[in-house]
Design an enzyme around this catalytic site. Structure first.
Site, mmCIF file in Angstrom:
data_model
loop_
_atom_site.group_PDB
_atom_site.id
_atom_site.type_symbol
_atom_site.label_atom_id
_atom_site.label_comp_id
_atom_site.label_asym_id
_atom_site.label_seq_id
_atom_site.Cartn_x
_atom_site.Cartn_y
_atom_site.Cartn_z
ATOM 1 N N HIS A 217 4.608 2.560 13.334
ATOM 2 C CA HIS A 217 3.673 3.685 13.430
ATOM 3 C C HIS A 217 4.233 4.823 14.286
ATOM 4 O O HIS A 217 3.482 5.675 14.759
ATOM 5 C CB HIS A 217 2.301 3.248 13.932
ATOM 6 C CG HIS A 217 1.466 2.626 12.855
ATOM 7 N ND1 HIS A 217 0.105 2.534 12.931
ATOM 8 C CD2 HIS A 217 1.810 2.069 11.666
ATOM 9 C CE1 HIS A 217 -0.364 1.942 11.844
ATOM 10 N NE2 HIS A 217 0.666 1.636 11.066
ATOM 11 N N ASP B 127 4.374 -6.142 4.058
ATOM 12 C CA ASP B 127 4.128 -5.055 5.001
ATOM 13 C C ASP B 127 5.141 -5.176 6.141
ATOM 14 O O ASP B 127 6.046 -6.012 6.087
ATOM 15 C CB ASP B 127 2.688 -5.102 5.508
ATOM 16 C CG ASP B 127 2.125 -3.720 5.808
ATOM 17 O OD1 ASP B 127 2.894 -2.844 6.274
ATOM 18 O OD2 ASP B 127 0.919 -3.508 5.591
ATOM 19 N N GLU C 176 -5.085 1.407 2.939
ATOM 20 C CA GLU C 176 -4.874 0.322 3.893
ATOM 21 C C GLU C 176 -4.891 0.816 5.324
ATOM 22 O O GLU C 176 -5.375 0.122 6.229
ATOM 23 C CB GLU C 176 -3.536 -0.372 3.589
ATOM 24 C CG GLU C 176 -3.313 -1.677 4.348
ATOM 25 C CD GLU C 176 -2.673 -1.489 5.717
ATOM 26 O OE1 GLU C 176 -2.624 -2.455 6.492
ATOM 27 O OE2 GLU C 176 -2.212 -0.362 6.020
ATOM 28 N N GLU C 177 -4.351 2.011 5.579
ATOM 29 C CA GLU C 177 -4.223 2.507 6.947
ATOM 30 C C GLU C 177 -5.570 2.771 7.618
ATOM 31 O O GLU C 177 -5.644 2.895 8.832
ATOM 32 C CB GLU C 177 -3.367 3.783 6.976
ATOM 33 C CG GLU C 177 -1.909 3.572 6.597
ATOM 34 C CD GLU C 177 -1.139 2.707 7.585
ATOM 35 O OE1 GLU C 177 -1.715 2.298 8.614
ATOM 36 O OE2 GLU C 177 0.041 2.423 7.322
ATOM 37 N N ASP D 93 6.326 1.975 6.789
ATOM 38 C CA ASP D 93 5.081 1.232 6.607
ATOM 39 C C ASP D 93 4.199 2.082 5.690
ATOM 40 O O ASP D 93 3.663 3.098 6.149
ATOM 41 C CB ASP D 93 4.430 0.993 7.967
ATOM 42 C CG ASP D 93 3.017 0.472 7.887
ATOM 43 O OD1 ASP D 93 2.605 -0.004 6.820
ATOM 44 O OD2 ASP D 93 2.313 0.560 8.915
ATOM 45 N N HIS E 237 0.831 -1.217 0.000
ATOM 46 C CA HIS E 237 0.000 0.000 0.000
ATOM 47 C C HIS E 237 0.858 1.256 0.000
ATOM 48 O O HIS E 237 1.913 1.305 0.643
ATOM 49 C CB HIS E 237 -0.997 0.008 1.171
ATOM 50 C CG HIS E 237 -0.400 0.079 2.535
ATOM 51 N ND1 HIS E 237 -0.168 1.278 3.181
ATOM 52 C CD2 HIS E 237 -0.015 -0.878 3.410
ATOM 53 C CE1 HIS E 237 0.333 1.041 4.381
ATOM 54 N NE2 HIS E 237 0.454 -0.263 4.545
#
Length: 385
Positions: free
Chosen positions: A324, A244, A223-224, A189, A72
């Site tokens: 994250h 990922d 995706e997030e 990410d 993504h």
């Protein structure tokens, strides 16, 4: 060996370029254009959905029973929730990430009239004013605000600039590529995953790779926020491998080196047979790997299954420290995941019935049920007293 040699310089160059493009979920047009142009340069013919998810097909010997590699392009970010009387901005996050990692971040606000720069600060940002109060304030999005680097000292000033509720806020990645192979940045990410996919395709083109079935290279844009692959998987696809991040944190088995193969995430176990195939390929191709399970994690694979697609799913990950947050990875993991990706797409099709959507029991898969064999060497028993 089935795995292909990966051009690590190309991989890291692509990662640098991707990190330089802001792409919080919902504001991904620019990075979609970049990835599309690179896919065309690599000789593919990408096609886009209405909102910008990308599909590029590497043609194999058969269209049916196709494989998919999915990553993504969207990242975490924020939106303007409210313009305060002070002219500063209250924010809400895009994606799930802690305001703890937003404090001190430099950011860009994208408006209809252009962009502005700013900093995300705690409400009590001055030690000279608040003394110990700086350390005592809680953590949360209601306890931070965005200070705009413009003449904006009131709500009216900010509105006059063209800034409004709902505007997108992109967080600076602040990347560092170190000589020892470590890469530190926000948004690894999943921009590292996108770079891995592009490097895999570059290696396939350079080696004129042949695949038993079509391989769909998919790049999603949401995706997030949990949407991911819901609308881009087509009926030809029988198995889908997501690239990922894997979390290298206490209690986890992931690593910043080699491939981390996820056995399950919060949506449940990944496909037994596809996951075993990836593990076997690592062993056969001498690719370092480890297995892990993620309890607070979901990926494009989950969104595809939840949308009703009957596909086998698996997740291969590059280990990320502080996911994250301000993330760290190592080039060794990126190269290893790319090697596994190339080994997988050129490997033989083993479950032949997967070319059909529905078929009878003939050729159906089997999972082991017999008791494991015990070691044959006799164990020394303790002597009686």
């Amino acid at each position: 060996m089935a795995r292909l040699k990966i051009d690590v310089d190309y991989l890291t160059e692509q990662l640098r370029a991707l990190l330089a493009i802001d792409s919080p979920t919902g504001y991904t047009d620019t990075i979609v254009r970049h990835v599309t142009e690179e896919l065309e340069r690599l000789g593919l013919e990408p096609e886009l959905t209405r909102r910008g998810a990308i599909r590029a097909i590497w043609r194999g010997e058969s269209r049916r029973g196709a494989r998919a590699i999915i990553t993504h392009v969207d990242t975490l970010g924020a939106q303007v929730k409210r313009i305060k009387e002070t002219g500063r901005l209250e924010l809400v996050p895009i994606g799930h990430w802690s305001a703890r990692f937003a404090e001190g971040a430099r950011a860009t606000i994208y408006t209809e009239k252009g962009s502005f720069r700013g900093s995300i600060l705690p409400l009590r940002a001055s030690g000279h004013t608040f003394n110990d109060g700086v350390d005592q304030q809680p953590v949360g999005w209601e306890h931070v605000e965005l200070r705009i680097d413009a003449l904006a000292w009131s709500r009216e000033d900010t509105l006059a600039l063209g800034i409004d509720v709902g505007d997108y806020v992109a967080i600076d990645p602040q990347p560092e590529f170190l000589d020892n192979g470590f890469i530190v940045s926000r948004h690894l990410d999943d921009k590292a995953g996108v770079a891995i996919a592009l490097a895999s395709l570059e290696a396939m083109g350079r080696n004129k790779a042949r695949t038993p079935v079509d391989t769909h290279w998919l790049f999603t844009i949401s995706e997030e926020v949990g949407v991911g692959a819901a609308a881009i998987v087509t009926p030809e696809i029988a198995s889908m491998v997501t690239i990922d991040n894997g979390t290298t944190a206490p209690g986890q088995n992931s690593s910043e080196f080699g491939v981390t193969i996820a056995m399950a995430d919060q949506s449940g176990p990944f496909d037994y047979h596809l996951t075993k195939k990836l593990v076997d390929l690592c062993r056969e191709e001498d690719i370092r790997f480890q297995k892990d399970i993620f309890r607070y994690y979901r990926s494009d694979s989950a969104s595809a299954l939840e949308a009703g697609h009957d596909v086998r799913t698996a997740l291969i990950a590059f280990g990320v420290d502080a996911s994250h947050g301000y993330e760290r990875i190592h080039v060794h993991a990126l190269r290893s995941v790319a090697e596994l990706t190339t080994a997988y797409v050129v490997s033989p099709l083993e479950i032949e019935r997967d070319v059909e959507d529905v078929s009878d029991i003939e050729g159906f898969t089997e999972q082991p049920t017999e008791a494991a064999k015990q070691p044959t060497r006799p164990r020394k028993l303790p002597q009686p007293r």
